[in-house]
Design a protein around this motif. Structure first.
Motif, PDB file in Angstrom:
ATOM      1  N   ASN A 108       0.811  -1.222   0.000  1.00  0.00           N
ATOM      2  CA  ASN A 108       0.000   0.000   0.000  1.00  0.00           C
ATOM      3  C   ASN A 108       0.842   1.269   0.000  1.00  0.00           C
ATOM      4  O   ASN A 108       0.330   2.345  -0.319  1.00  0.00           O
ATOM      5  N   LYS A 109       2.105   1.187   0.336  1.00  0.00           N
ATOM      6  CA  LYS A 109       3.001   2.342   0.313  1.00  0.00           C
ATOM      7  C   LYS A 109       3.604   2.588  -1.068  1.00  0.00           C
ATOM      8  O   LYS A 109       4.234   3.603  -1.293  1.00  0.00           O
ATOM      9  N   LEU A 110       3.423   1.637  -1.985  1.00  0.00           N
ATOM     10  CA  LEU A 110       3.977   1.769  -3.331  1.00  0.00           C
ATOM     11  C   LEU A 110       3.182   2.784  -4.156  1.00  0.00           C
ATOM     12  O   LEU A 110       2.004   3.027  -3.874  1.00  0.00           O
ATOM     13  N   PRO A 111       3.819   3.340  -5.200  1.00  0.00           N
ATOM     14  CA  PRO A 111       3.060   4.182  -6.138  1.00  0.00           C
ATOM     15  C   PRO A 111       1.883   3.380  -6.711  1.00  0.00           C
ATOM     16  O   PRO A 111       1.954   2.157  -6.845  1.00  0.00           O
ATOM     17  N   ASP A 112       0.802   4.063  -7.050  1.00  0.00           N
ATOM     18  CA  ASP A 112      -0.450   3.409  -7.440  1.00  0.00           C
ATOM     19  C   ASP A 112      -0.301   2.364  -8.542  1.00  0.00           C
ATOM     20  O   ASP A 112      -0.900   1.296  -8.457  1.00  0.00           O
ATOM     21  N   ASN A 113       0.473   2.651  -9.581  1.00  0.00           N
ATOM     22  CA  ASN A 113       0.563   1.696 -10.689  1.00  0.00           C
ATOM     23  C   ASN A 113       1.203   0.379 -10.240  1.00  0.00           C
ATOM     24  O   ASN A 113       0.761  -0.699 -10.634  1.00  0.00           O
ATOM     25  N   TYR A 114       2.221   0.435  -9.379  1.00  0.00           N
ATOM     26  CA  TYR A 114       2.863  -0.794  -8.891  1.00  0.00           C
ATOM     27  C   TYR A 114       1.972  -1.482  -7.859  1.00  0.00           C
ATOM     28  O   TYR A 114       1.848  -2.703  -7.837  1.00  0.00           O
ATOM     29  N   LYS A 115       1.355  -0.673  -6.986  1.00  0.00           N
ATOM     30  CA  LYS A 115       0.459  -1.231  -5.977  1.00  0.00           C
ATOM     31  C   LYS A 115      -0.675  -1.995  -6.651  1.00  0.00           C
ATOM     32  O   LYS A 115      -0.962  -3.142  -6.294  1.00  0.00           O
ATOM     33  N   GLN A 116      -1.286  -1.390  -7.653  1.00  0.00           N
ATOM     34  CA  GLN A 116      -2.391  -2.021  -8.357  1.00  0.00           C
ATOM     35  C   GLN A 116      -1.941  -3.321  -9.038  1.00  0.00           C
ATOM     36  O   GLN A 116      -2.611  -4.347  -8.928  1.00  0.00           O
ATOM     37  N   ALA A 117      -0.790  -3.294  -9.679  1.00  0.00           N
ATOM     38  CA  ALA A 117      -0.284  -4.481 -10.380  1.00  0.00           C
ATOM     39  C   ALA A 117      -0.043  -5.629  -9.399  1.00  0.00           C
ATOM     40  O   ALA A 117      -0.420  -6.774  -9.674  1.00  0.00           O
ATOM     41  N   LEU A 118       0.573  -5.349  -8.256  1.00  0.00           N
ATOM     42  CA  LEU A 118       0.866  -6.411  -7.293  1.00  0.00           C
ATOM     43  C   LEU A 118      -0.404  -6.919  -6.596  1.00  0.00           C
ATOM     44  O   LEU A 118      -0.555  -8.126  -6.396  1.00  0.00           O
ATOM     45  N   LEU A 119      -1.299  -6.021  -6.240  1.00  0.00           N
ATOM     46  CA  LEU A 119      -2.522  -6.462  -5.582  1.00  0.00           C
ATOM     47  C   LEU A 119      -3.354  -7.357  -6.503  1.00  0.00           C
ATOM     48  O   LEU A 119      -3.902  -8.371  -6.062  1.00  0.00           O
ATOM     49  N   ILE A 120      -3.412  -7.009  -7.766  1.00  0.00           N
ATOM     50  CA  ILE A 120      -4.200  -7.806  -8.708  1.00  0.00           C
ATOM     51  C   ILE A 120      -3.554  -9.158  -8.966  1.00  0.00           C
ATOM     52  O   ILE A 120      -4.215 -10.193  -8.895  1.00  0.00           O
ATOM     53  N   THR A 121      -2.242  -9.167  -9.237  1.00  0.00           N
ATOM     54  CA  THR A 121      -1.597 -10.441  -9.597  1.00  0.00           C
ATOM     55  C   THR A 121      -1.347 -11.328  -8.386  1.00  0.00           C
ATOM     56  O   THR A 121      -1.479 -12.548  -8.487  1.00  0.00           O
ATOM     57  N   LEU A 135      -5.844  -3.605 -17.572  1.00  0.00           N
ATOM     58  CA  LEU A 135      -5.323  -2.239 -17.507  1.00  0.00           C
ATOM     59  C   LEU A 135      -5.140  -1.612 -18.887  1.00  0.00           C
ATOM     60  O   LEU A 135      -4.705  -0.460 -18.990  1.00  0.00           O
ATOM     61  N   ASN A 136      -5.432  -2.412 -19.921  1.00  0.00           N
ATOM     62  CA  ASN A 136      -5.297  -1.947 -21.299  1.00  0.00           C
ATOM     63  C   ASN A 136      -3.860  -1.494 -21.608  1.00  0.00           C
ATOM     64  O   ASN A 136      -3.629  -0.416 -22.148  1.00  0.00           O
ATOM     65  N   ILE A 137      -2.905  -2.336 -21.191  1.00  0.00           N
ATOM     66  CA  ILE A 137      -1.490  -2.099 -21.504  1.00  0.00           C
ATOM     67  C   ILE A 137      -0.932  -3.366 -22.141  1.00  0.00           C
ATOM     68  O   ILE A 137      -1.574  -4.414 -22.135  1.00  0.00           O
ATOM     69  N   SER A 138       0.278  -3.266 -22.692  1.00  0.00           N
ATOM     70  CA  SER A 138       0.882  -4.439 -23.338  1.00  0.00           C
ATOM     71  C   SER A 138       1.256  -5.485 -22.288  1.00  0.00           C
ATOM     72  O   SER A 138       1.454  -5.162 -21.110  1.00  0.00           O
ATOM     73  N   TYR A 139       1.377  -6.711 -22.745  1.00  0.00           N
ATOM     74  CA  TYR A 139       1.752  -7.813 -21.855  1.00  0.00           C
ATOM     75  C   TYR A 139       3.137  -7.567 -21.266  1.00  0.00           C
ATOM     76  O   TYR A 139       3.348  -7.733 -20.060  1.00  0.00           O
ATOM     77  N   SER A 140       4.089  -7.125 -22.102  1.00  0.00           N
ATOM     78  CA  SER A 140       5.435  -6.851 -21.576  1.00  0.00           C
ATOM     79  C   SER A 140       5.408  -5.684 -20.593  1.00  0.00           C
ATOM     80  O   SER A 140       6.158  -5.663 -19.616  1.00  0.00           O
ATOM     81  N   GLY A 141       4.526  -4.717 -20.819  1.00  0.00           N
ATOM     82  CA  GLY A 141       4.367  -3.606 -19.878  1.00  0.00           C
ATOM     83  C   GLY A 141       3.841  -4.087 -18.535  1.00  0.00           C
ATOM     84  O   GLY A 141       4.282  -3.625 -17.477  1.00  0.00           O
ATOM     85  N   ALA A 142       2.904  -5.019 -18.572  1.00  0.00           N
ATOM     86  CA  ALA A 142       2.349  -5.585 -17.333  1.00  0.00           C
ATOM     87  C   ALA A 142       3.423  -6.360 -16.583  1.00  0.00           C
ATOM     88  O   ALA A 142       3.547  -6.242 -15.354  1.00  0.00           O
ATOM     89  N   LYS A 143       4.194  -7.167 -17.318  1.00  0.00           N
ATOM     90  CA  LYS A 143       5.279  -7.935 -16.688  1.00  0.00           C
ATOM     91  C   LYS A 143       6.286  -6.998 -16.031  1.00  0.00           C
ATOM     92  O   LYS A 143       6.715  -7.225 -14.901  1.00  0.00           O
ATOM     93  N   SER A 144       6.656  -5.935 -16.748  1.00  0.00           N
ATOM     94  CA  SER A 144       7.615  -4.968 -16.207  1.00  0.00           C
ATOM     95  C   SER A 144       7.069  -4.288 -14.958  1.00  0.00           C
ATOM     96  O   SER A 144       7.786  -4.090 -13.976  1.00  0.00           O
ATOM     97  N   ARG A 145       5.798  -3.946 -14.997  1.00  0.00           N
ATOM     98  CA  ARG A 145       5.187  -3.260 -13.862  1.00  0.00           C
ATOM     99  C   ARG A 145       5.191  -4.152 -12.616  1.00  0.00           C
ATOM    100  O   ARG A 145       5.504  -3.706 -11.517  1.00  0.00           O
ATOM    101  N   VAL A 146       4.843  -5.412 -12.808  1.00  0.00           N
ATOM    102  CA  VAL A 146       4.841  -6.357 -11.690  1.00  0.00           C
ATOM    103  C   VAL A 146       6.263  -6.542 -11.168  1.00  0.00           C
ATOM    104  O   VAL A 146       6.510  -6.509  -9.958  1.00  0.00           O
ATOM    105  N   GLN A 147       7.222  -6.719 -12.078  1.00  0.00           N
ATOM    106  CA  GLN A 147       8.613  -6.931 -11.667  1.00  0.00           C
ATOM    107  C   GLN A 147       9.159  -5.714 -10.920  1.00  0.00           C
ATOM    108  O   GLN A 147       9.773  -5.854  -9.866  1.00  0.00           O
TER     109      GLN A 147
END
Length: 182
Positions: A108-121, A135-147
């Motif tokens: 919950n302390k992470l920036p929103d885009n990373y927080k959202q990616a981790l909470l969902i996955t 999130l209507n982003i590319s698959y590689s973008g989603a992978k990068s965001r989670v990582q």
């Protein structure tokens, strides 16, 4: 008095083996321990030769080797007992509890885009491919965001709790350290 290993083997092999067997009641373990005793004798032949009472010195080596053997057996059995105490359901429940109370506050302390990616996955059990679609982003973008989110989460936890790791990245013993952050 100078004694070589062959003479020690000839004169004490059966006696030491009997003593070890009386303690372990297992032929295979007896042979392993006896072998370890003679490895120690070979490595320390100078000390063995300097001993005033050879029999007493050899039994000292045997006792120490037996102590090591029983310590290892106790550690192994207690680890097995601990693992057997928890069923798969209890283990999963424990993992969920730890995630909820210990990990989520850091997420919950992470920036929103990373927080959202981790909470969902991680908490909704949705794949990164489904995350990309949602999130209507590319698959590689989603992978990068989670990582990146996981990397930032790791930094938060390590900075807060001041854990140390070895050269391989494994956590070093942290017993006695109190992590008071939340």
């Amino acid at each position: 008095m100078t004694t070589d290993v062959t003479n020690i083997w000839t004169n004490f092999n059966k006696e030491l083996k009997g003593f070890i067997y009386n303690k372990t009641r297992n032929s295979a373990d007896t042979d392993d321990i006896l072998q370890e005793v003679f490895v120690k004798i070979i490595r320390n032949i100078d000390k063995v030769n300097q001993s005033e009472n050879l029999r007493q010195y050899l039994y000292g080596i045997v006792r120490n080797t037996l102590n090591d053997y029983f310590k290892n057996q106790k550690t192994f059995s207690s680890d097995t007992e601990i693992q057997e105490q928890f069923s798969e359901t209890e283990t999963n429940s424990l993992n969920e509890t730890i995630a909820e109370c210990c990990i989520k506050p850091f997420i919950n302390k992470l920036p929103d885009n990373y927080k959202q990616a981790l909470l969902i996955t991680e908490f909704q059990d949705i794949s990164q491919k489904e995350l990309a679609e949602k999130l209507n982003i590319s698959y590689s973008g989603a992978k990068s965001r989670v990582q990146r989110g996981k990397e930032k989460l790791k930094e938060l936890i390590l900075n807060c709790c001041a854990y140390q790791n070895d050269k391989y990245g494994n956590l070093i013993d942290t017993e006695g350290k109190n992590c008071g952050c939340s």
